[in-house]
Design an enzyme around this catalytic site. Structure first.
Site, mmCIF file in Angstrom:
data_model
loop_
_atom_site.group_PDB
_atom_site.id
_atom_site.type_symbol
_atom_site.label_atom_id
_atom_site.label_comp_id
_atom_site.label_asym_id
_atom_site.label_seq_id
_atom_site.Cartn_x
_atom_site.Cartn_y
_atom_site.Cartn_z
ATOM 1 N N ASN A 173 -87.578 -11.360 72.957
ATOM 2 C CA ASN A 173 -86.591 -10.327 72.629
ATOM 3 C C ASN A 173 -85.181 -10.782 72.967
ATOM 4 O O ASN A 173 -84.498 -10.193 73.816
ATOM 5 C CB ASN A 173 -86.917 -9.026 73.370
ATOM 6 C CG ASN A 173 -87.663 -8.029 72.504
ATOM 7 O OD1 ASN A 173 -87.130 -7.509 71.534
ATOM 8 N ND2 ASN A 173 -88.899 -7.790 72.844
ATOM 9 N N ALA A 268 -89.758 -3.472 64.552
ATOM 10 C CA ALA A 268 -90.896 -4.096 63.877
ATOM 11 C C ALA A 268 -91.631 -5.056 64.812
ATOM 12 O O ALA A 268 -92.866 -5.061 64.881
ATOM 13 C CB ALA A 268 -90.429 -4.833 62.628
ATOM 14 N N GLY A 269 -90.875 -5.877 65.542
ATOM 15 C CA GLY A 269 -91.498 -6.818 66.468
ATOM 16 C C GLY A 269 -92.211 -6.122 67.609
ATOM 17 O O GLY A 269 -93.252 -6.591 68.082
ATOM 18 N N ASP A 270 -91.665 -4.978 68.041
ATOM 19 C CA ASP A 270 -92.307 -4.216 69.105
ATOM 20 C C ASP A 270 -93.615 -3.607 68.601
ATOM 21 O O ASP A 270 -94.620 -3.581 69.315
ATOM 22 C CB ASP A 270 -91.380 -3.116 69.609
ATOM 23 C CG ASP A 270 -90.039 -3.664 70.083
ATOM 24 O OD1 ASP A 270 -90.024 -4.792 70.616
ATOM 25 O OD2 ASP A 270 -89.022 -2.972 69.914
ATOM 26 N N ASP A 306 -86.833 3.589 66.050
ATOM 27 C CA ASP A 306 -87.387 2.372 66.631
ATOM 28 C C ASP A 306 -88.886 2.459 66.880
ATOM 29 O O ASP A 306 -89.597 1.457 66.780
ATOM 30 C CB ASP A 306 -86.694 2.059 67.966
ATOM 31 C CG ASP A 306 -85.223 1.721 67.779
ATOM 32 O OD1 ASP A 306 -84.736 1.834 66.630
ATOM 33 O OD2 ASP A 306 -84.573 1.347 68.759
#
Length: 324
Positions: A173, A268-270, A306
């Site tokens: 991150n 999206a990555g989370d 988010d």
């Protein structure tokens, strides 16, 4: 909300911020109305895992202000165990303002977090954590970027969780603007990643951190330094795995889940991390874990916010049984 008496089985830590999302598109300077939400990569993952039924603890600090109270209440409503969330009377809660992006573009975000309560996190904040009860720890590269004391907390938590036998996941991150130099960021985060089991960078992050180009070479960089598996996010193309989870060495790519319309790319990555971590903790094989990661990552970009697209267990099971 009453907190469970038993200690958390999963722990996440970092900075949760009160976020204001613009109601209308355009530059923030011209926006008059915002919607209040909660933001933070670490909290996104914690919330996602809690929605899937895991007992997740959240370790952080918020200010003794309305924004801190809002965050605590919002996280407790999501089912997070906030016994390790401290109220700091001397420092404020961090804030973030986000543009309303259109056409799937990455929204412009402005942070007001300098000197925040979470930036004053320190190793003593982990004194009351029951690491013997911990099954898994999720860490990101954000706490080490906030301050020296927060970096020391990250190092302490990783060491204590690993010594207690918990599995550890790490998502870099990257937040380059929070670091004094790119070299310091690279050296610090690579050292932390080498002390974890599952390293989960994006492809661009992996290239920046390792100075290697291909997913295979990036994965080898971390495997050579002690990681058990490296899982690389490839965006719409899917994800790449290289490692030896379950005692079997393997390397493969899992195609991404097609998305008809991208609404908001943040988170999206989370969402991907939620899918991979939950699947591995459920005992699924790495290929199934990446498939779940791709699925939840795709859900995250189809809604505004988010973490609003992160599913509960019922919804996940429905989606998993439906051909994509």
């Amino acid at each position: 909300m009453t907190q469970p008496s038993s200690p958390p089985e999963i722990l996440a830590f970092g900075e949760a911020m009160t976020m204001f999302v613009a109601d209308d598109p355009g530059e923030l300077a011209a926006v008059e109305h915002f919607q209040r939400r909660i933001a933070g990569a670490d909290t996104n993952v914690a919330i996602g895992l809690a929605r899937l039924g895991f007992h997740v603890g959240w370790l952080s600090r918020v200010g003794d202000d309305g924004f801190g109270t809002f965050i605590r209440r919002a996280l407790e409503v999501e089912g997070l165990d906030c016994r390790h969330l401290r109220t700091d009377a001397d420092h404020p809660t961090g804030l973030v303002f986000k543009e309303l992006a259109q056409g799937g573009a990455d929204p412009h975000v402005e942070y007001f977090r300098r000197g925040s309560a979470a930036s004053h996190l320190a190793p003593t904040d982990a004194d009351d954590v029951d690491f013997s009860a911990l099954r898994h720890l999720h860490a990101t590269g954000i706490p080490p970027a906030l301050s020296t004391s927060s970096r020391e907390l990250a190092e302490t938590i990783l060491e204590r969780a690993r010594n207690a036998g918990a599995s550890l996941s790490f998502d870099p991150n990257l937040r380059p603007s929070l670091w004094a130099s790119e070299a310091e960021m690279r050296d610090t985060l690579n050292a932390l990643a080498s002390r974890t089991d599952w390293v989960m960078p994006g492809l661009a992050e992996g290239r920046l951190l390792t100075r290697r180009d291909s997913p295979e070479a990036i994965a080898d960089f971390y495997l050579e330094r002690g990681a058990r598996a490296v899982i690389i996010k490839l965006g719409p193309q899917g994800s790449y795995y290289r490692g030896s989870l379950g005692g079997v060495e393997d390397s493969f790519t899992v195609p991404g889940v097609p998305v008809a319309e991208v609404i908001d790319t943040v988170g999206a990555g989370d969402g991907f991390a939620v899918g991979v971590i939950s699947a591995l903790l459920d005992g699924l094989a790495p290929r199934e874990a990446l498939s779940r990661g791709n699925l939840i990552g795709a859900l995250a970009v189809q809604v505004r916010g988010d973490m609003e697209g992160l599913p509960d267990r019922v919804r996940l099971n429905e989606l998993a049984s439906t051909p994509q």
